[in-house]
Design an enzyme around this catalytic site. Structure first.
Site, PDB file in Angstrom:
ATOM      1  N   HIS A 356       0.798  -1.230   0.000  1.00  0.00           N
ATOM      2  CA  HIS A 356       0.000   0.000   0.000  1.00  0.00           C
ATOM      3  C   HIS A 356       0.825   1.273   0.000  1.00  0.00           C
ATOM      4  CE1 HIS A 356      -3.959  -1.899   0.880  1.00  0.00           C
ATOM      5  NE2 HIS A 356      -3.180  -2.820   1.421  1.00  0.00           N
ATOM      6  N   LYS A 544      -8.858  13.858   4.848  1.00  0.00           N
ATOM      7  CA  LYS A 544      -7.983  12.689   4.816  1.00  0.00           C
ATOM      8  C   LYS A 544      -6.959  12.844   5.929  1.00  0.00           C
ATOM      9  CE  LYS A 544      -6.892  13.883   0.477  1.00  0.00           C
ATOM     10  NZ  LYS A 544      -7.233  12.628  -0.166  1.00  0.00           N
ATOM     11  N   ARG A 545      -6.143  11.799   6.180  1.00  0.00           N
ATOM     12  CA  ARG A 545      -5.085  11.958   7.173  1.00  0.00           C
ATOM     13  C   ARG A 545      -4.228  13.178   6.844  1.00  0.00           C
ATOM     14  NH1 ARG A 545      -4.112   7.724  10.790  1.00  0.00           N
ATOM     15  NH2 ARG A 545      -2.609   9.184  11.657  1.00  0.00           N
ATOM     16  N   LYS A 550       0.440  14.548   1.393  1.00  0.00           N
ATOM     17  CA  LYS A 550      -0.911  14.841   0.910  1.00  0.00           C
ATOM     18  C   LYS A 550      -1.123  16.345   0.684  1.00  0.00           C
ATOM     19  CE  LYS A 550      -2.913  10.802   3.289  1.00  0.00           C
ATOM     20  NZ  LYS A 550      -3.499   9.933   2.253  1.00  0.00           N
ATOM     21  N   THR A 652      -8.671   6.514  -1.884  1.00  0.00           N
ATOM     22  CA  THR A 652      -9.992   5.921  -2.062  1.00  0.00           C
ATOM     23  C   THR A 652     -11.084   6.963  -1.851  1.00  0.00           C
ATOM     24  OG1 THR A 652      -9.648   5.058   0.180  1.00  0.00           O
ATOM     25  CG2 THR A 652      -9.528   3.482  -1.631  1.00  0.00           C
ATOM     26  N   LYS A 656     -14.933   8.003  -3.669  1.00  0.00           N
ATOM     27  CA  LYS A 656     -16.191   8.290  -2.965  1.00  0.00           C
ATOM     28  C   LYS A 656     -16.757   9.635  -3.413  1.00  0.00           C
ATOM     29  CE  LYS A 656     -14.222   5.713   0.837  1.00  0.00           C
ATOM     30  NZ  LYS A 656     -13.327   5.823   2.003  1.00  0.00           N
TER      31      LYS A 656
END
Ligand code: 26Q
Length: 811
Positions: A356, A544-545, A550, A652, A656
């Site tokens: 991952h 998100k985290r 990110k 992911t 969504k």
């Protein structure tokens, strides 16, 4: 469930309530009403659960075991009702007695036994396996404390322990009769009997692994699978472990504490490895219990152990459960008396592995001493696996010691878990095309040359049942009214929706639904975070985290820039926007916590500046989690997927958002690439460096953030704003963020991508003004989201890796 009608349900519910609480329904409080509803639904589920288990025992179908340190299930009631096909009946029955189903559903504590993407993926996979009639089991840890609750106090993240079991958990069933013993520490005595080596484990610390089973309900198909989570307990005094602790009171207490700490808490770090002994203990604990129980179950049905790999597959979710490989070897060798070569064939055939991440700091490498000391027999087996494997490497690459060393399983006094996982499995997969290509061509290049056939891609997916049917009933209805309901079982059929996007009535409906969901979200934000927002503004969401790769900071810098522009030029014409953030930082990750503080301080400044707060607002929604995601995502206009290209394995939430009709602003990273391929360039806004450019910078250098800082006045200004007191009375507050971008040369190319990100956002502004066009874009995204259902992903795993029979009995 077919025979259920409103009347029957109502009667059953009223009875259940009375039976549980001993008072009449109208006298009960909400919690009691929830408890009895959940218990009733659990009872219904249990009947099908029994039937499913009976069926599996009878048919002897191949079982899949999904081993994962994390299962991020969220709430279960709504999901169970939906999948049992009784959610509408239940809703109407409750309405008859003046109860709103959603109100009760909202009382359920999230089951948050995971950090983020990896854990939620495991939960979506369980749902899809059950819904596709695949005999699939989850295996993990029943953490007493799940992922921490986040409070924002004075703009800062404060972690509160998650106590999800305090009101009890109606969904789980403790199975003490199925407990296993897991052995830690001690020594191995080797003896020879009839020319055979025997390995006896002595002086070990025994831990009782007690399983708790949770039903996983398939979608209207009479299948209920099992998630088995293990809890660590002290073995009872009767257990005879020779001289162990007997009679020593203090030692006994010490022992109990040490044992119970194993399943005490979920580690809240994602994408970051630290060689913590307790973490290794957690890993072996659940893996050993899981493998032992699989073999016990298999043998109960009297089958030949050499056929084990025909009857079951074990999938390991990242390297965290890699010890399943030596543990299966141990049982086959030491307990079943199987020869090494046969044991190795069975093991590698049974096991498959998903990677991952390519972040180097996330790779698990355990110190040999710690490993050996904690797991002496397992270490011997890993050594032997490594010895035989290195012998093969020597034949393949004679004299190339560098390579052999690099590829070894044990080296530099570390056990390299990814290497063990690759060598000990028959399949290695990445989670999106780019990610898999990078594994093959870069990260795991040597292994790809050695085992080209092991490597394959399985692009992630999400369950459309939770993330569309349940979270967005209004949109679901519109889709059903237009294209019918075949998309529920065949999500790819969502494509048919595209035909309706020239119909202005449908587009208008889409707009109305989005507005409705935005209003719901605005209410939640008002209640939870006490900020009122304009539902006519663009809801621009990054949840998100919190992590440097990110790039929440990129989002911050453009907001700061926009703020400057609005102040400099009050007439500056933009569509009003609300910037919505959410996410947790690992408690020890200073930079991420500093980012949260920055977002909150920007929010504070901007939301209180009447010169701009009609046009822009910033919100940090606290305690982002699965149940909040279900409420946030349907209300988003814009989905921010802005990781540094090459860093996000898949993502992911991107899927969504598109499924709920948001337009994505993205780098060509992870699954964003596949989303773009689906919707075409016209329906997504792409910006930033591509993978080759990023890799080239990392390989050859040449990036200088300071040059960009000096050459772009907008950038210079916002960077300076980090440390001039504009956003905090303490000028030094955001120094670490500044240093990262300037002094440490901006590892994630934030400044490099800044200009193109701004242009992407300008494009969003322009597109949004053309309402018709915008709604069409949203519609195209919905229509093309079917391929990102985890049903598609699971079908690929089942046929391509696990060798399960995929049978659609409900076609
Ligand atoms: C490892 C060792 C010690 C302590 C913690 C960990 C640890 C825990 C969790 C390491 C990694 C994680 C979680 C990783 C994760 O969530 N990765 C994400 O997986 C998603 C599903 O495949 C992808 O979509 C995301 O891109 C990826 O970041």
């Amino acid at each position: 469930m077919h025979e259920m009608d409103k009347k029957t349900f109502k009667k059953a519910y009223v009875n259940k309530f009375l039976e549980m609480h001993g008072i009449e329904l109208k006298e009960g409080n909400k919690q009691q009403k929830y408890d009895s509803l959940a218990s009733l639904v659990r009872d219904y589920v249990t009947r099908t659960w029994l039937k499913t288990n009976k069926k599996y025992n009878k048919t002897g179908e191949k079982q899949v075991y999904y081993f994962s340190m994390e299962f991020l299930l969220g709430r279960l009631l709504g999901d169970a009702l939906l999948n049992m096909g009784i959610r509408d009946v239940c809703k109407e029955a409750l309405a008859d007695v003046n109860i709103k189903l959603e109100e009760l559903e909202n009382l359920e504590q999230d089951q948050a036994l995971g950090n983020g993407g990896l854990g939620r993926l495991a939960a979506c996979f369980l749902d899809s396996m059950a819904s596709l009639n695949i005999p699939g089991n989850g295996c993990g840890i029943r953490y007493k404390h799940g992922f921490f609750e986040q409070k924002i106090i004075d703009g800062k993240q404060v972690e509160v322990s998650d106590d999800w079991l305090k009101e009890g958990n109606v969904w789980e069933k403790r199975k003490p009769e199925k407990a296993e013993i897991v052995k830690f520490g001690g020594e191995i005595k080797v003896s020879e009997i009839n020319g055979h080596l025997n390995f006896t484990h002595i002086n070990f610390e025994p831990v009782l692994a007690v399983p708790y089973d949770t039903p996983i309900v398939g979608y209207e198909n009479e299948v209920v699978n099992t998630l088995r989570l293990w809890s660590a307990e002290a073995v009872s005094n009767e257990f005879d472990f020779s001289s162990f602790n007997r009679g020593d009171f203090l030692k006994a207490i010490e022992y109990k504490n040490s044992v119970e700490s194993i399943s005490q808490v979920l580690y809240p770090e994602d994408s970051f490895y630290e060689g913590k002994r307790l973490r290794l203990k957690q890993q072996y604990f659940f893996v050993s219990a899981g493998v032992q129980s699989i073999i016990r179950h298999f043998k109960k049905h009297g089958k030949d152990i050499e056929l084990l790999d025909e009857k079951m597959a074990i999938h390991i979710n990242d390297t965290h459960p890699t010890l399943a490989i030596p543990e299966l070897m141990r049982i086959l060798l030491d307990e079943e008396g199987v020869e090494w070569d046969t044991a190795w064939r069975i093991t590698t055939n049974a096991i498959s592995y998903t990677n991952h991440t390519i972040l180097a700091e996330a790779l698990e490498k355990w110190p040999v001493d710690m490993f050996k000391n904690l797991l002496p027999r397992i270490y011997m087996i890993v050594e032997e696996i490594n010895r035989r494997y290195c012998d093969e490497l020597c034949v393949k690459y004679p004299g190339n010691w560098d390579k052999i060393n690099r590829m070894s399983i044990i080296g530099d006094n570390k056990v390299k878990m990814a290497h063990l996982a690759i060598v000990g499995s028959h399949s290695v997969n990445g989670v999106a095309k780019l990610h898999t290509e990078m594994l093959k061509k870069k990260e795991m290049k040597d292994f790809y040359y050695l085992y080209p056939n092991k490597f394959n891609n399985k692009t992630n997916g999400i369950t459309h049942r939770r993330w569309l049917l349940k979270s967005n009933p209004e949109l679901t209805k519109l889709i059903k009214d237009t294209i019918g309901d075949s998309f529920i079982r065949h999500p790819i059929d969502l494509k048919n929706f595209e035909r309706y996007l020239n119909d202005d009535v449908v587009l208008e409906q889409l707009g109305k639904i989005k507005k409705f969901n935005k209003e719901k979200l605005a209410n939640i934000i008002l209640n939870n975070d006490n900020i009122s927002i304009d539902t006519n503004s663009i809801f621009d969401v990054q949840v998100k985290r919190i992590h440097a790769y990110k790039r929440q900071i990129l989002n911050c810098l453009r907001i700061m820039d926009l703020y400057n522009k609005l102040i400099d030029n009050p007439g500056f014409d933009i569509v009003p926007r609300t910037f919505i953030f959410g996410g947790k930082a690992a408690p020890g990750y200073y930079l991420a916590k500093n980012t949260i503080e920055l977002i909150n301080n920007i929010a504070n400044k901007i939301n209180n500046d009447c010169r701009v707060n009609e046009k822009i607002k910033v919100v940090f929604i606290q305690n982002y989690r699965v149940s909040l995601a279900e409420q946030i995502i349907p209300g988003a206009d814009v989905s921010e997927q802005i990781s540094t290209t090459t860093k996000e394995a898949s993502g992911t939430s991107n899927m969504k958002f598109m499924m709920n009709g948001a337009v994505t602003v993205a780098t060509l990273d992870g699954a964003n690439i596949e989303i773009k391929d689906e919707v075409t360039d016209d329906n997504i806004v792409i910006f930033g460096l591509n993978a080759d450019e990023v890799l080239n910078y990392y390989q050859n250098g040449g990036y200088k953030s300071i040059d960009i800082y000096n050459s772009d006045v907008r950038i210079k200004r916002v960077i300076d704003d980090l440390v001039n007191g504009k956003y905090h009375s303490d000028k030094e507050k955001f120094r670490s963020l500044y240093e990262n971008l300037i002094t440490y040369n901006d590892e994630f190319f934030v400044l490099q991508d800044f200009d193109s990100y701004l242009k992407a956002q300008d494009k969003i502004d322009t597109l949004y003004r053309d309402t018709n066009k915008w709604q069409k874009m949203c519609g195209v995204n919905i229509a093309h989201s079917g391929i990102f259902s985890s049903d598609r992903t699971i079908e690929e795993y089942a046929t391509g890796i696990w060798g399960s029979e995929v049978i659609y009995k409900n076609l």
